[in-house]
Design a protein around this motif. Sequence first.
Motif, mmCIF file in Angstrom:
data_model
loop_
_atom_site.group_PDB
_atom_site.id
_atom_site.type_symbol
_atom_site.label_atom_id
_atom_site.label_comp_id
_atom_site.label_asym_id
_atom_site.label_seq_id
_atom_site.Cartn_x
_atom_site.Cartn_y
_atom_site.Cartn_z
ATOM 1 N N ALA A 81 -4.301 -26.193 35.234
ATOM 2 C CA ALA A 81 -5.244 -26.009 36.340
ATOM 3 C C ALA A 81 -4.976 -24.647 36.965
ATOM 4 C CB ALA A 81 -5.061 -27.113 37.376
ATOM 5 N N ILE A 131 -8.700 -25.910 33.470
ATOM 6 C CA ILE A 131 -9.685 -26.035 34.547
ATOM 7 C C ILE A 131 -9.615 -24.787 35.409
ATOM 8 C CG2 ILE A 131 -10.475 -27.387 36.518
ATOM 9 C CD1 ILE A 131 -9.081 -29.796 35.340
ATOM 10 N N GLY A 134 -7.100 -31.667 42.424
ATOM 11 C CA GLY A 134 -8.035 -32.641 41.849
ATOM 12 C C GLY A 134 -7.586 -33.164 40.502
ATOM 13 N N THR A 168 -12.099 -22.223 38.412
ATOM 14 C CA THR A 168 -13.024 -22.444 39.531
ATOM 15 C C THR A 168 -14.441 -22.019 39.129
ATOM 16 O OG1 THR A 168 -12.522 -20.263 40.455
ATOM 17 C CG2 THR A 168 -11.231 -22.129 41.267
ATOM 18 N N TYR A 193 -15.182 -25.757 34.725
ATOM 19 C CA TYR A 193 -15.184 -25.124 36.048
ATOM 20 C C TYR A 193 -15.364 -26.140 37.175
ATOM 21 C CZ TYR A 193 -15.252 -20.872 33.339
ATOM 22 O OH TYR A 193 -14.900 -19.872 32.463
ATOM 23 N N SER A 194 -14.450 -26.096 38.132
ATOM 24 C CA SER A 194 -14.444 -27.055 39.263
ATOM 25 C C SER A 194 -15.196 -26.514 40.469
ATOM 26 C CB SER A 194 -12.989 -27.295 39.684
ATOM 27 O OG SER A 194 -12.479 -26.129 40.330
ATOM 28 N N ASP A 238 -13.737 -27.103 43.831
ATOM 29 C CA ASP A 238 -13.896 -28.392 44.521
ATOM 30 C C ASP A 238 -12.915 -29.417 43.949
ATOM 31 O OD1 ASP A 238 -15.784 -30.216 46.264
ATOM 32 O OD2 ASP A 238 -15.466 -31.254 44.342
ATOM 33 N N SER A 276 -8.205 -26.821 42.049
ATOM 34 C CA SER A 276 -8.363 -27.389 40.705
ATOM 35 C C SER A 276 -7.155 -28.261 40.377
ATOM 36 C CB SER A 276 -8.484 -26.260 39.674
ATOM 37 O OG SER A 276 -9.545 -25.393 40.005
ATOM 38 N N ILE A 297 -13.700 -33.785 36.127
ATOM 39 C CA ILE A 297 -13.510 -33.100 34.836
ATOM 40 C C ILE A 297 -12.370 -33.767 34.051
ATOM 41 C CG2 ILE A 297 -12.634 -30.951 33.804
ATOM 42 C CD1 ILE A 297 -14.197 -29.451 36.037
ATOM 43 N N GLU A 325 -14.551 -32.328 42.069
ATOM 44 C CA GLU A 325 -15.119 -31.907 40.785
ATOM 45 C C GLU A 325 -14.012 -31.795 39.739
ATOM 46 O OE1 GLU A 325 -18.105 -31.223 38.268
ATOM 47 O OE2 GLU A 325 -18.296 -31.756 40.400
ATOM 48 N N ALA A 326 -12.854 -31.293 40.154
ATOM 49 C CA ALA A 326 -11.716 -31.169 39.217
ATOM 50 C C ALA A 326 -11.270 -32.549 38.739
ATOM 51 C CB ALA A 326 -10.559 -30.445 39.908
ATOM 52 N N SER A 327 -11.283 -33.520 39.637
ATOM 53 C CA SER A 327 -10.920 -34.892 39.238
ATOM 54 C C SER A 327 -11.911 -35.423 38.220
ATOM 55 C CB SER A 327 -10.915 -35.804 40.475
ATOM 56 O OG SER A 327 -9.909 -35.417 41.372
#
Length: 326
Positions: free
Chosen positions: A225, A164, A233, A166, A198-199, A202, A230, A209, A205-207
Amino acid sequence: MRVRTWCAVGAAALLAASACGNSGNGGNTGGGGKITVTLVQGIAGEEFYETMACGAKAKAKELGVELTVQGPQKFDPTLQTPIVNAVTAAKPSALLIAPTDSKALIAPLQQAKARDIKIILVDTTVEDQSIGLSRISTDNTQGGVEAAKALAQLTGDKGKVLAISTDPGVSTVDQRIAGFEKEIKANHPGMTYVGVQYSHNDVGEASKIVNAALAKNSDLAGVFAANLNSATGAGSALQASGKKGQIKMIGFDAGPAQVKQLQDGVVQGLIAQDPATIGADGVEQAVAAVKGQSVQSAIGTGSKIVTKDNLNDPDVQKVLYKPNCG
Ligand code: T6T
């Protein structure tokens, strides 16, 4: 000697810049006047850049330099560019900056350079090699390689692994992912790399994914991460999934949330950078540049793998990130 820290950032900054913090003194005082330096962070209030600012402030105090610290509310070139333009208008002797995009910040920094503001790139870089008298950062590619080796060890060198990041175009995380991918593909044939997502820096957003990857890959073995948000999350998703410790994770950065996830067994290793040294070296190189002394074109500030076992080691404790300089 006075240290100015925060300015309201965004449209207000353009207005407030000259009134508030951007104490340009018409720049340059290689002639012995007060040297002024502005540090423009990648994002305001985030532990990595706050720790960087603490290192810069301590060095500024030591060298009798007037330091101003500013940063956008999000890691976003459209928010960082107006800040750079305000700094250029205020004309400090030197500018330390972590560009939030390797292309988008070239033009604003070219304008600052044209006003004879000495530019030092800290953490991230831009593609135009003529920008930045010194480039100071972690060896991010090697950090990615080390993360891959650690994850291979943790997963028994087999299973599916996800990365993951950014956003593409951020030099640091791009290098970490490139190092990670190179190591996995070259030296770990038993592992299946399911790619990078790509998070946008955020946490939520990482969670998302990781949750989507878990739904799609019930046999997911590991996650890398590539930066602080990243990792925060991704870790909270692994924790919520009930699979913490079963699915291995290596996260870049070592803020308070990352250390907590390490202590809780959600993540098995952190790649800790040394942001305070990046900040301090940045001020040192800026002063050398203003005084016409020799400047180091590139400085690597190193990183450490932090695990539960070495977390309390003094040389680890001293690089953990802090939310402020208190
Ligand atoms: O990982 C750091 C920094 O090195 C990177 O350029 C952007 O993300 C961080 O600030 C962590 O959020």
